[in-house]
Write an enzyme that holds these catalytic residues in place. Sequence first.
Site, PDB file in Angstrom:
ATOM      1  N   ARG A  30       0.828  -1.218   0.000  1.00 10.63           N
ATOM      2  CA  ARG A  30       0.000   0.000   0.000  1.00 10.63           C
ATOM      3  C   ARG A  30       0.856   1.259   0.000  1.00 10.63           C
ATOM      4  O   ARG A  30       0.505   2.263  -0.629  1.00 10.63           O
ATOM      5  CB  ARG A  30      -0.926  -0.019   1.214  1.00 10.63           C
ATOM      6  CG  ARG A  30      -2.081  -1.032   1.050  1.00 10.63           C
ATOM      7  CD  ARG A  30      -2.624  -1.444   2.403  1.00 10.63           C
ATOM      8  NE  ARG A  30      -3.838  -2.228   2.328  1.00 10.63           N
ATOM      9  CZ  ARG A  30      -3.894  -3.554   2.131  1.00 10.63           C
ATOM     10  NH1 ARG A  30      -2.795  -4.243   1.967  1.00 10.63           N
ATOM     11  NH2 ARG A  30      -5.070  -4.179   2.110  1.00 10.63           N
ATOM     12  N   ASP A 317      -4.117 -15.072   7.765  1.00 10.30           N
ATOM     13  CA  ASP A 317      -2.812 -15.534   7.254  1.00 10.30           C
ATOM     14  C   ASP A 317      -2.037 -16.356   8.281  1.00 10.30           C
ATOM     15  O   ASP A 317      -1.049 -17.013   7.938  1.00 10.30           O
ATOM     16  CB  ASP A 317      -1.955 -14.338   6.824  1.00 10.30           C
ATOM     17  CG  ASP A 317      -2.539 -13.655   5.594  1.00 10.30           C
ATOM     18  OD1 ASP A 317      -3.300 -14.310   4.858  1.00 10.30           O
ATOM     19  OD2 ASP A 317      -2.251 -12.465   5.387  1.00 10.30           O
ATOM     20  N   LYS A 344      -6.242 -19.230  -1.052  1.00  8.08           N
ATOM     21  CA  LYS A 344      -4.970 -18.516  -0.823  1.00  8.08           C
ATOM     22  C   LYS A 344      -3.916 -19.027  -1.810  1.00  8.08           C
ATOM     23  O   LYS A 344      -4.245 -19.631  -2.812  1.00  8.08           O
ATOM     24  CB  LYS A 344      -4.547 -18.691   0.635  1.00  8.08           C
ATOM     25  CG  LYS A 344      -5.519 -18.033   1.625  1.00  8.08           C
ATOM     26  CD  LYS A 344      -5.577 -16.528   1.426  1.00  8.08           C
ATOM     27  CE  LYS A 344      -6.584 -15.872   2.340  1.00  8.08           C
ATOM     28  NZ  LYS A 344      -6.788 -14.455   2.031  1.00  8.08           N
TER      29      LYS A 344
HETATM   30  C1  S3P Z   1      -4.338  -8.917   2.454  1.00  9.86           C
HETATM   31  C2  S3P Z   1      -5.597  -9.386   2.729  1.00  9.86           C
HETATM   32  C3  S3P Z   1      -5.890 -10.810   2.972  1.00  9.86           C
HETATM   33  C4  S3P Z   1      -4.629 -11.591   3.305  1.00  9.86           C
HETATM   34  C5  S3P Z   1      -3.507 -11.268   2.367  1.00  9.86           C
HETATM   35  C6  S3P Z   1      -3.162  -9.812   2.446  1.00  9.86           C
HETATM   36  C7  S3P Z   1      -4.146  -7.493   2.198  1.00  9.86           C
HETATM   37  O1  S3P Z   1      -6.455 -11.361   1.793  1.00  9.86           O
HETATM   38  O2  S3P Z   1      -4.914 -12.975   3.282  1.00  9.86           O
HETATM   39  O3  S3P Z   1      -2.348 -12.022   2.684  1.00  9.86           O
HETATM   40  O4  S3P Z   1      -2.990  -7.025   2.235  1.00  9.86           O
HETATM   41  O5  S3P Z   1      -5.151  -6.808   1.955  1.00  9.86           O
HETATM   42  P1  S3P Z   1      -8.038 -11.285   1.490  1.00  9.86           P
HETATM   43  O6  S3P Z   1      -8.388  -9.879   1.295  1.00  9.86           O
HETATM   44  O7  S3P Z   1      -8.234 -12.129   0.265  1.00  9.86           O
HETATM   45  O8  S3P Z   1      -8.692 -11.902   2.703  1.00  9.86           O
END
Ligand code: S3P
Length: 434
Positions: A30, A317, A344
């Site tokens: 981000r 995660d 995932k």
């Molecule tokens: C993330 C959101 C999660 C997470 C991923 C990172 C993020 O995924 O599992 O490792 O940085 O927004 P999801 O939005 O698919 O749940």
Amino acid sequence: MKKESNLIINNPKKLEGPINIPGDKSITHRAIMLGGLSDGTITITNSLLSEDCMRTLVAFRELGVDIQINGEKIVIVGKGIQGLTQPKSQIDAGNSGTMARLLSGILSTQSFDSTISGDESLVTRPMKRIIEPLESFGALIKSSYGKLPMSFEPPTSMKPIVYHSKIPSAQVKSSLILAALNIKGESIISEDIITRDHTERLLSYLEYPFVNDKGVITLQGYKNLVAKDIEIPSDISSAAFFIVAALIKEGSDITLNNIGVNPLRTGIIDVLLEMGGNIKLVNCRTVCNEPVADIRVKHSKLNPVNISGKIISRLIDELPILFIACATCNGLSLIEDVGELRYKESDRIEAMEHGLRELGINIVSTENSLSITGGEFIGGIIDSYGDHRIVMSFLIAGLVSLKPITVLNTSNIDTSFPGFADILIDQKIDLYSI
Ligand code: S3P
């Protein structure tokens, strides 16, 4: 340690002292994206220069943003929300779902054509969850039956986004927020279960005007992001491997400094405390609008646990390493509402079920749950399904296994945690590559 594809771990030793964890993956993605869209120069410190985050960095260079790497610092000269330019070729998101989904939000509002693809794991992952909402507000997207590769054409007219997400996904929410930055008018984005809010926190830190009313995000497009330096906390998802390692390995006593403890990410700490873990958060502070703490962890006897519902998105995660912790307890743990794990980097329910069964653990799965009866790990050969978090979970299991554990196809660790193996080696743990 050099990149190897198979690792064997066998460990009689406890973990001690301070352990340095690299920067947060979600926030690094981000920071690069919002830095590139800001109106000036931003230096990002403690960034994670892992394979996933490097894909985002390279993509933003291809979109015309000047980005330099100086040690672990990244210096970005932002082009403004409407300043990106057409990439010369297809963008490669590699293994990164976060990059593919967040960047899709940005690309869907641009005045140029672009295409994103990814590696053999990423092209199997669902993208409809972002395609459908983006298209319903005017984005022109072509995909391969709801999967990558995805191509974006300049939209003829894009309406403000008014969308309530039923999927608990920070990637869906963030993709829509990032699209809304470049859409005229007021967008309103909300979700059933509030997920990690790093995008919102970074937007506030960079002084983008918007309202967050208990997770309902209301924002006007075409405002500005102020260029300010960003310090990234270390990643709680990476720290989780060593938190569990210290809890399950007799005699261990470690401190993990500077860990991001955003309440939407600390489900793992809550659950491990409930299981009886000796975990203390000290020196709690706020850095660039994110909560940060040092975490002290001592070996503890863990009890089985039942979890389901809202907490799952706060530890999504960390579930693979939590399953390892559950598998060391005396008794039955039941973890429900975890169907998202099937989407995932691998089908993490299947990967963990196969691996734990190989180690002699009694485990039963359904489409969206796992029940694990704890026992002793007998050692064995584990297929990592090429998934970084599966690799690291089973290497940690090797700390308490009766016989060595061999984990196959481990080079994907670099997706999120370069230096993981070096930490084990610094702790004098026996780790061999074959
Ligand atoms: C993330 C959101 C999660 C997470 C991923 C990172 C993020 O995924 O599992 O490792 O940085 O927004 P999801 O939005 O698919 O749940």
